[in-house]
Design an enzyme around this catalytic site. Structure first.
Site, PDB file in Angstrom:
ATOM      1  N   LYS A  80      16.808 -68.149   9.567  1.00 48.09           N
ATOM      2  CA  LYS A  80      16.487 -67.429   8.327  1.00 48.09           C
ATOM      3  C   LYS A  80      17.646 -67.673   7.373  1.00 48.09           C
ATOM      4  O   LYS A  80      18.764 -67.988   7.795  1.00 48.09           O
ATOM      5  CB  LYS A  80      16.368 -65.926   8.646  1.00 48.09           C
ATOM      6  CG  LYS A  80      15.525 -65.147   7.687  1.00 48.09           C
ATOM      7  CD  LYS A  80      14.058 -65.106   8.080  1.00 48.09           C
ATOM      8  CE  LYS A  80      13.267 -64.316   7.055  1.00 48.09           C
ATOM      9  NZ  LYS A  80      11.886 -64.099   7.435  1.00 48.09           N
ATOM     10  N   LEU A 179      -2.881 -51.863  -0.073  1.00 50.50           N
ATOM     11  CA  LEU A 179      -4.005 -52.767  -0.334  1.00 50.50           C
ATOM     12  C   LEU A 179      -3.518 -53.972  -1.132  1.00 50.50           C
ATOM     13  O   LEU A 179      -4.088 -54.324  -2.160  1.00 50.50           O
ATOM     14  CB  LEU A 179      -5.107 -52.029  -1.104  1.00 50.50           C
ATOM     15  CG  LEU A 179      -5.705 -50.815  -0.387  1.00 50.50           C
ATOM     16  CD1 LEU A 179      -6.717 -50.100  -1.280  1.00 50.50           C
ATOM     17  CD2 LEU A 179      -6.366 -51.237   0.922  1.00 50.50           C
ATOM     18  N   GLY A 180      -2.454 -54.587  -0.665  1.00 53.73           N
ATOM     19  CA  GLY A 180      -1.918 -55.776  -1.336  1.00 53.73           C
ATOM     20  C   GLY A 180      -2.575 -57.028  -0.794  1.00 53.73           C
ATOM     21  O   GLY A 180      -3.740 -57.018  -0.387  1.00 53.73           O
ATOM     22  N   HIS A 181      -1.800 -58.114  -0.768  1.00 50.71           N
ATOM     23  CA  HIS A 181      -2.358 -59.402  -0.345  1.00 50.71           C
ATOM     24  C   HIS A 181      -2.961 -59.323   1.056  1.00 50.71           C
ATOM     25  O   HIS A 181      -4.051 -59.830   1.295  1.00 50.71           O
ATOM     26  CB  HIS A 181      -1.257 -60.469  -0.358  1.00 50.71           C
ATOM     27  CG  HIS A 181      -0.837 -60.836  -1.730  1.00 50.71           C
ATOM     28  ND1 HIS A 181       0.253 -60.270  -2.352  1.00 50.71           N
ATOM     29  CD2 HIS A 181      -1.377 -61.699  -2.614  1.00 50.71           C
ATOM     30  CE1 HIS A 181       0.359 -60.776  -3.557  1.00 50.71           C
ATOM     31  NE2 HIS A 181      -0.605 -61.640  -3.751  1.00 50.71           N
ATOM     32  N   GLY A 183      -3.366 -56.283   3.044  1.00 47.92           N
ATOM     33  CA  GLY A 183      -4.189 -55.093   3.259  1.00 47.92           C
ATOM     34  C   GLY A 183      -5.607 -55.250   2.713  1.00 47.92           C
ATOM     35  O   GLY A 183      -6.583 -54.834   3.353  1.00 47.92           O
TER      36      GLY A 183
HETATM   37  P1  NAD Z   1       2.002 -56.823  -1.243  1.00 48.57           P
HETATM   38  O1  NAD Z   1       3.238 -56.584  -2.020  1.00 48.57           O
HETATM   39  O2  NAD Z   1       0.990 -57.796  -1.749  1.00 48.57           O
HETATM   40  O3  NAD Z   1       1.230 -55.450  -0.991  1.00 48.57           O
HETATM   41  C1  NAD Z   1       1.836 -54.254  -0.674  1.00 48.57           C
HETATM   42  C2  NAD Z   1       0.924 -53.140  -1.184  1.00 48.57           C
HETATM   43  O4  NAD Z   1       1.424 -51.891  -0.703  1.00 48.57           O
HETATM   44  C3  NAD Z   1       0.878 -53.039  -2.697  1.00 48.57           C
HETATM   45  O5  NAD Z   1      -0.469 -52.957  -3.130  1.00 48.57           O
HETATM   46  C4  NAD Z   1       1.639 -51.743  -2.999  1.00 48.57           C
HETATM   47  O6  NAD Z   1       1.154 -51.059  -4.153  1.00 48.57           O
HETATM   48  C5  NAD Z   1       1.362 -50.955  -1.751  1.00 48.57           C
HETATM   49  N1  NAD Z   1       2.335 -49.891  -1.472  1.00 48.57           N
HETATM   50  C6  NAD Z   1       3.683 -49.903  -1.655  1.00 48.57           C
HETATM   51  N2  NAD Z   1       4.219 -48.738  -1.260  1.00 48.57           N
HETATM   52  C7  NAD Z   1       3.202 -47.989  -0.786  1.00 48.57           C
HETATM   53  C8  NAD Z   1       3.109 -46.681  -0.235  1.00 48.57           C
HETATM   54  N3  NAD Z   1       4.172 -45.894  -0.087  1.00 48.57           N
HETATM   55  N4  NAD Z   1       1.900 -46.205   0.143  1.00 48.57           N
HETATM   56  C9  NAD Z   1       0.785 -46.975  -0.008  1.00 48.57           C
HETATM   57  N5  NAD Z   1       0.817 -48.216  -0.540  1.00 48.57           N
HETATM   58  C10 NAD Z   1       2.004 -48.710  -0.930  1.00 48.57           C
HETATM   59  O7  NAD Z   1       2.512 -57.249   0.229  1.00 48.57           O
HETATM   60  P2  NAD Z   1       1.712 -58.056   1.337  1.00 48.57           P
HETATM   61  O8  NAD Z   1       2.001 -59.517   1.191  1.00 48.57           O
HETATM   62  O9  NAD Z   1       0.309 -57.565   1.380  1.00 48.57           O
HETATM   63  O10 NAD Z   1       2.487 -57.591   2.662  1.00 48.57           O
HETATM   64  C11 NAD Z   1       2.300 -56.294   3.186  1.00 48.57           C
HETATM   65  C12 NAD Z   1       3.245 -56.084   4.346  1.00 48.57           C
HETATM   66  O11 NAD Z   1       3.031 -57.069   5.358  1.00 48.57           O
HETATM   67  C13 NAD Z   1       4.735 -56.202   3.979  1.00 48.57           C
HETATM   68  O12 NAD Z   1       5.489 -55.325   4.795  1.00 48.57           O
HETATM   69  C14 NAD Z   1       5.076 -57.638   4.374  1.00 48.57           C
HETATM   70  O13 NAD Z   1       6.456 -57.802   4.673  1.00 48.57           O
HETATM   71  C15 NAD Z   1       4.231 -57.802   5.616  1.00 48.57           C
HETATM   72  N6  NAD Z   1       3.897 -59.183   5.920  1.00 48.57           N
HETATM   73  C16 NAD Z   1       3.198 -59.917   5.033  1.00 48.57           C
HETATM   74  C17 NAD Z   1       2.868 -61.242   5.341  1.00 48.57           C
HETATM   75  C18 NAD Z   1       2.069 -62.083   4.378  1.00 48.57           C
HETATM   76  O14 NAD Z   1       1.562 -63.135   4.784  1.00 48.57           O
HETATM   77  N7  NAD Z   1       1.905 -61.678   3.126  1.00 48.57           N
HETATM   78  C19 NAD Z   1       3.260 -61.796   6.570  1.00 48.57           C
HETATM   79  C20 NAD Z   1       3.970 -60.997   7.487  1.00 48.57           C
HETATM   80  C21 NAD Z   1       4.278 -59.692   7.143  1.00 48.57           C
END
Ligand code: NAD
EC number: 1.4.1.9
Length: 355
Positions: A80, A179-181, A183
């Site tokens: 990393k 509900l991000g990428h 969720g």
């Molecule tokens: P993202 O930033 O697209 O989505 C996160 C969502 O969570 C946003 O919609 C935000 O508004 C919401 N949020 C933030 N704080 C909150 C709270 N207190 N209560 C409810 N909702 C809240 O991120 P992502 O890419 O969807 O990733 C989500 C998680 O998964 C992160 O922890 C990330 O490290 C992990 N992750 C993601 C990937 C990936 O491929 N994107 C891979 C491994 C791990």
């Protein structure tokens, strides 16, 4: 600041401190273990308060990648990197060119991808100086989130079968926090599979969309963790399983994409004591890195084929079942079982390499 005797050092093979006066780059690249193959892991840009904090973060993250890759059956080790700086205000092309040159200087022992604070275009700038990059758009596999969501979906199915004996997700109540990428895509898959959704996000428009698209029920961001559901899926922040929350959980299973879901290691054992099945985060959320590992630039010659990559991601379900079985047999937490299975895999590979 000590390095070899640092609490998180854990036998790292190599730690490189990088400084480029012209661009202002200050970075650390940590290579934890290469017994399974070259180290692969994202680059994080963060305004660390001091160098000690940056070192602690990079050491923990690179060690985590060794375990993640081993349990995802990837021919990679763990590494990393971190750039010390504010990603909102301190990004310049010169900074990423300099970072690319440092990655190149390691001659492929470390392959860099994106992480918190670093986007695809930043890695593309690094790629002008080094071919040891992954996860870029040109010739790559694109956004890793759908693969991550698919892996979490497969993991939830495995956990539900193990804990509840249910053959599928029809009628299973799942609370999705964030509900991000990841969720959002997870909700889509769960809805298609007949699960009942309860969702929370800080963004109200997003929860409203989930009501319309997935017939979801909405909970408040600070209440979702207390919902009576079969599965709590944290897909926003880390450390939601902590001393304050653990007694309030009313779920049978914790299975989501967020990194570092347990505030401390001991919370894994506390979940077990409460009879809650925990799908270790670095196992269930490995879909993104598995998908990236199928890129041509990492396989060496084979072009990326989505169906092959997703079939590999689906194996997350089997790996979790194996972990749950080991935990049950040995009377340990699933987090401990995952760590010991990963250690067996990368230590065995190390012995093979040494022989
Ligand atoms: P993202 O930033 O697209 O989505 C996160 C969502 O969570 C946003 O919609 C935000 O508004 C919401 N949020 C933030 N704080 C909150 C709270 N207190 N209560 C409810 N909702 C809240 O991120 P992502 O890419 O969807 O990733 C989500 C998680 O998964 C992160 O922890 C990330 O490290 C992990 N992750 C993601 C990937 C990936 O491929 N994107 C891979 C491994 C791990």
């Amino acid at each position: 600041m000590s390095v070899f005797s640092h609490d998180a050092f854990d036998g790292h093979e190599q730690v490189v401190f990088c400084r480029d006066a012209e661009s202002g780059l200050k970075a650390i690249i940590a290579i934890h273990n290469t017994s399974r193959g070259t180290s692969l892991g994202g680059c994080r840009m963060w305004p660390y308060a001091n160098e000690e904090e940056a070192l602690t973060d990079v050491l923990r993250l690179s060690r985590g990648m060794t375990y993640k890759s081993a349990l995802a059956d990837l021919p990679f080790g763990g590494g990393k990197s971190v750039i010390i700086g504010n990603p909102q205000t301190e990004k310049t092309p010169a900074l990423f060119h300099a970072m690319g040159r440092f990655v190149e200087s390691l001659s492929g022992r470390y392959v860099v991808a994106e992480d918190v604070g670093i986007s695809v275009p930043d890695v593309e700038t690094m790629s002008k100086e080094t071919r040891h990059v992954a996860g870029i758009t040109a010739g790559g596999s694109g956004d890793p989130s759908p693969a991550t969501a698919f892996g979490v979906f497969e993991g939830i199915k495995a956990a539900v079968a193990f804990k509840l004996g249910a053959p599928d997700l029809k009628g299973i109540r799942v609370a999705v926090q964030g509900l991000g990428h990841v969720g959002w895509e997870l909700c889509r898959l769960l809805h298609e599979a007949g699960a009942q959704l309860i969702v929370a996000d800080l963004n109200r428009q997003q929860t409203q969309r989930a009501v319309e698209w997935f017939d979801a029920q909405v909970s408040a961001p600070d209440a979702i963790i207390r919902e009576a559901v079969s599965v709590y899926a944290p897909c926003a922040l880390g450390a939601t399983i902590n001393d304050a929350s653990i007694g309030e959980l009313r779920c049978a299973i914790v299975a989501g994409s967020a990194n570092n879901q347990l505030a401390e290691e001991r919370h894994g054992a506390l979940l077990r004591d409460r009879g809650i099945l925990y799908a270790p985060d670095y196992v269930i959320n490995a879909g993104g890195v598995i998908n990236i590992s199928h890129e041509k630039r990492l396989t060496g010659d084979k072009p990326y084929v989505k169906a092959t990559a997703f079939a590999h991601v689906a194996r997350i379900g089997n790996t979790l079942t194996e972990i749950f079985e080991i935990a049950e047999r040995k009377g340990i937490s699933s987090a401990q079982a995952a760590d010991s299975l990963a250690e067996q895999r990368f230590k065995r590979a190390g012995h093979r390499k040494a022989a």
